[in-house]
Structure formats: C-alpha cells, structure tokens
Design a protein around this motif. Structure first.
Motif: not given
Length: 322
Positions: A68, A123, A130, A127, A48-49, A119, A104, A138
């Motif tokens: 991402h 993020e 996702y 939650r 996610l990053h 993530g 996203m 995370f």
C-alpha cells in the motif's frame, strides 16, 4: 484463466485450518480472521499498510513484493516512513505499488502473485477479496503491548528470530539510557499540537509514547484521563485550558512529508496564541521539544532507537528542575 486458477487454489489455502490440515511447507497461523494456512517461508509478501506493516517487513528483511502507498502532490506514489527511514521508494526497491486507502488495486496485487498478504483489522473489510488472491492474515494493533503488532507480523513472515534479536538490542539501549538519565524517571510530559488554530493534546502518539514511558516519564493528568477513557490518539481542547498543560517537558512534531519545517509547530502556536510560551513554563525554559512525526509515530526498532537518542539528547541538554 491462469490467474483465476491461482486465485482459486490460494483461496482454498486461506480458509480456516488446523495444523494438520495445512499442506507441505505450510503452517497454521492464528490471526484476527481465525486460522489460515500460510507458507512456512514466504517469498512474495504484500503489505497492506506502508507505515506499519511494510515498514516492519522491510526492517526484518522479509521478502516484500508489494505495498500500500500514498500519493504526493504530484500524484506519484510513495511509502510513508519507509522512504525516510530506509530510503526506499517504489521505483528502486522492487516493491510494487498496490493502491491507497480505500482504493486498493486488487488486480495489481494478483499480478504480483504473492504467497502471503499481511494487513490490519481495518483491511478486513475486503478480506474475501484478499483471500481470493493469496493466504491473508490480519494482525491486531493496540493492546497493552504495542510492540506485539510487529512481533506478530514478523512471526507471519517467518522472521520472528530477527525481530526478537532487534528487540533485545532496543532493550539493552533502553537500559543504558535509563541508567544515564535517572532524573528523567518520574518527570512529566505533554504531547501537544496546534493545527488550524486548534489545540490538540495526545494520550498516545505511537512510538513516542512508548519510548517516553520506557524512560520513566509520565503523562500529564489530562492525557492520563484520555487514556483511561479509551482515547486512541488525542483530543481537541479549548485554548482556555492551556495552563492545565504544565509539564516538565512538552513534545510536538512536524511532518516532513507535508513540507513542514522544524520551526512550523512553534509558529502555529504563536499565530493562534502569542502568549502560549510564556504561559507554559517548559516552553519558556527551553523544554519544548519538536521531533519528526515520521519517526515519532512508528514502532519499528529503527524509529524507537532514533527516538531514544533524540529524547535523551534533548533531556540532557535542558534537564527538568528537580
């Protein structure tokens, strides 16, 4: 309907769990959101990053199917640092583009049918969305050991042994560098930047700060004070306090992704304050060092090793006065 069934099933797996609650080929993993059942050997991971999560996953050889990204001036998506460090883009890597900051694309994530989503704390605002797609974890950033973030990502991805081997190699390279440059230990430095005629001083600058500390260099008092106050990156300061930035070495960065050249950081200083290099002795004596930002901010071992070599090369070229 098929995607709904998949999402519902995987969401159940993402609920807080203990080791004995996890299904076969799953394991309990503690993260910022509690405890989740995740695959023991993930095969379809979404990061996610790009610059932190995906970069780490790519480096350790994890099986990444989505990430991402960011959009360049032409509107095309790219993965910052992943492209420069590993030469990968969305078109040729087999990694799918799943959106940008605050935009996203959850349908795109679901279409990739991931078995794990990784993530950061940021993020966690989405939650539930996702976790409705796949087990999601995370990972915390910051803390006394910035490398713990990458270690936890590697652990979640089932590649912890690979990460630990890379860490051992970095440590060995660091030990050799420290032995080769004992005079650098105890030398002072300032991480500075001029942008839009505004002077910024940094307490922390990602991997650059990590490597400089590992080599034994110390921040100037102003930066130490920022760190003590909990400043995460840096602060804008008045040009009038420029003399307080005296240090054995000055570090600055240029951004390749934004079209910067190696000469641009110095030019920005000259435009804002033509006398700046005469005021700061390190600049006047050739100890103003400019490095790529895409290398300087990250904690991948590729970045750390590159920083280690770049810094020691510059330090050896113009040693600080004893």
């Amino acid at each position: 309907m098929k995607m709904f069934v998949i999402a519902t099933t995987l969401a159940a797996l993402a609920l807080p769990a203990t080791a004995q609650d996890c299904a076969k080929d799953q394991r309990a993993f503690d993260h910022l959101g509690g405890t989740a059942c995740i695959p023991e050997d993930p095969q379809r991971i979404v990061g996610l990053h790009d610059q932190s999560v995906t970069l780490t996953l790519v480096e350790i050889g994890a099986k990444v199917v989505g990430s991402h990204g960011r959009l360049n001036d032409a509107g095309a998506p790219y993965m910052r640092s992943v492209d420069m460090i590993f030469g990968l883009d969305f078109e040729t890597s087999g990694i799918g583009f799943v959106g940008t900051f605050n935009a996203m694309d959850f349908e795109a994530i679901a279409a990739l049918e991931p078995d794990l989503i990784i993530g950061r704390k940021l993020e966690m605002e989405a939650r539930a969305q996702y976790e409705a797609i796949a087990p999601s974890v995370f990972i915390a950033q910051g803390g006394p050991d910035p490398l713990a973030f990458g270690r936890d990502i590697a652990d979640a991805a089932g590649h912890l042994s690979v990460w630990e081997a890379m860490h051992a190699t970095y440590q060995a390279n660091l030990d050799r560098a420290r032995a080769a440059f004992p005079a650098a230990q105890g030398a002072s430095y300032a991480k500075i930047q001029m942008y839009d005629n505004k002077l910024e001083v940094y307490a922390n600058y990602g991997g650059l700060t990590k490597v400089l500390a590992n080599l034994g260099l110390i921040r100037i008092p102003m930066a130490e004070d920022m760190a003590a106050r909990g400043v995460i990156w840096g602060e804008e300061i008045s040009l009038e306090v420029l003399p307080e930035l005296q240090a054995d070495y000055l570090f600055d960065t240029y951004t390749i992704a934004y079209g910067d050249t190696l000469a641009d950081p110095r030019a920005r200083f000259e435009a804002a304050l033509p006398s700046w290099c005469r005021v700061l002795t390190a600049c006047a004596e050739g100890r103003y060092i400019v490095l790529p930002r895409e290398i300087s901010t990250g904690y991948s071992f590729r970045q750390l090793d590159m920083l280690l070599h770049l810094i020691t090369t510059h330090v050896a070229r113009v040693p600080a006065p004893s």
